[in-house]
Design an enzyme around this catalytic site. Structure first.
Site, mmCIF file in Angstrom:
data_model
loop_
_atom_site.group_PDB
_atom_site.id
_atom_site.type_symbol
_atom_site.label_atom_id
_atom_site.label_comp_id
_atom_site.label_asym_id
_atom_site.label_seq_id
_atom_site.Cartn_x
_atom_site.Cartn_y
_atom_site.Cartn_z
ATOM 1 N N PRO A 146 39.051 44.496 35.712
ATOM 2 C CA PRO A 146 37.876 44.552 36.584
ATOM 3 C C PRO A 146 38.298 44.696 38.046
ATOM 4 O O PRO A 146 39.046 43.873 38.563
ATOM 5 C CB PRO A 146 37.180 43.201 36.353
ATOM 6 C CG PRO A 146 37.742 42.675 35.092
ATOM 7 C CD PRO A 146 39.134 43.208 34.996
ATOM 8 N N GLU A 147 37.821 45.755 38.683
ATOM 9 C CA GLU A 147 38.073 45.971 40.107
ATOM 10 C C GLU A 147 36.745 45.820 40.840
ATOM 11 O O GLU A 147 35.784 45.337 40.252
ATOM 12 C CB GLU A 147 38.693 47.367 40.312
ATOM 13 C CG GLU A 147 39.942 47.578 39.449
ATOM 14 C CD GLU A 147 40.557 48.964 39.576
ATOM 15 O OE1 GLU A 147 40.293 49.644 40.597
ATOM 16 O OE2 GLU A 147 41.306 49.362 38.671
#
Length: 269
Positions: A2-3
């Site tokens: 997850p960015e």
DNA sequence: TGAATTGTTATCGT
DNA sequence: AACGATAACAATTC
């Protein structure tokens, strides 16, 4: 995995179910994941109202009614799961919040790299994060200063959370492609036009990814469809969407890196 | 079975 | 000393 766009999506999805709720319980059998400790987190958040849910870099930030903050970092494989009964038995549950409306929020993390941190000093806890790339103050001039001030390869520099907060491996590769820049280019060699292009590329790819609810590539992060719009990441050997040249994988600072060798030449342009 | 995966931190070198 | 590059680490999936 997850960015920034994935974390932003998660924040937007859980915000309506958290804001205004009172935390009734907190449990975790995972001492390493909670800081300063499970007992400390529980003691400070149980009984508190959730005033706001926001994001700083890749951190999910819960603001409590007494000014305390709970920071949650998903790292590689962390995810939120609501205990609805709908989605079967969630696996790898590491922590759980009980809310005053009877709902339970689970923090699941197969690899246990995630972190839950309680702090009374939000500014201090996030002091070493760079600027938010989507905020107004992140101008091309600001990026230019960050680049020119250092002599680093573009890719590791963009991944460095103390320089810019929120970019990870996927969107760094995507931004560099969109800017037509090679990941090994030295940060202090960019010309003004290239800096402007990189600034625009970073912001537009992040905004597009948020509109698409992030990237779903494997079991780790569900629900996004940005993977359909990726230009280079995970497309090794496939034709470049711009020039049909085969996408090449290389290694930059132990990171898998993807480029179009024709669209991203080293040196100039 | 071991290679791949990621952000952070500790360490090494310049 | 400060910065940049590199290695190690967490733990699981395929």
């Amino acid at each position: 995995m997850p960015e920034l766009p994935e974390v932003e999506t998660i924040v937007r999805q859980c915000r309506p179910r958290l804001v205004g709720r009172r935390i009734a319980a907190f449990n975790s059998a995972w001492p390493r994941g909670c800081r300063p400790s499970v007992a400390h987190v529980r003691r400070n958040i149980v009984g508190r109202l959730v005033h706001a849910v926001s994001r700083r870099g890749k951190f999910i930030v819960l603001e409590l009614d007494d000014g305390g903050h709970l920071l949650i970092h998903l790292r590689m494989s962390g995810r939120f799961e609501w205990l609805d009964g709908g989605n079967g038995r969630p696996r790898h549950v590491r922590a759980a919040w009980g809310l005053d409306d009877g709902n339970r929020l689970l923090f699941c993390d197969a690899r246990k790299f995630g972190r839950i941190t309680y702090t009374r000093d939000l500014a201090g806890a996030t002091a070493d994060l760079g600027p938010e790339p989507l905020e107004r103050c992140f101008t091309a001039a600001r990026l230019g200063h960050l680049l020119r001030h250092r002599r680093r390869q573009l890719k590791p520099l963009l991944l460095d959370q103390t320089v810019i907060a929120g970019l990870g491996n996927i969107y760094t590769d995507e931004a560099l492609f969109r800017a037509g820049l090679h990941p090994l280019t030295r940060s202090d060699t960019l010309r003004p036009a290239q800096i402007r292009r990189l600034h625009q590329a970073i912001r537009s790819v992040l905004r597009l990814a948020i509109r698409n609810h992030g990237t779903t590539l494997d079991w780790i992060y569900p629900g996004g469809w940005m993977q359909r719009r990726l230009m280079v990441y995970g497309r090794t050997g496939e034709p470049c969407r711009r020039c049909r040249t085969a996408i090449v994988a290389l290694r930059v600072g132990q990171r898998g890196t993807h480029i179009c060798p024709k669209c991203q030449r080293r040196g100039e342009e």
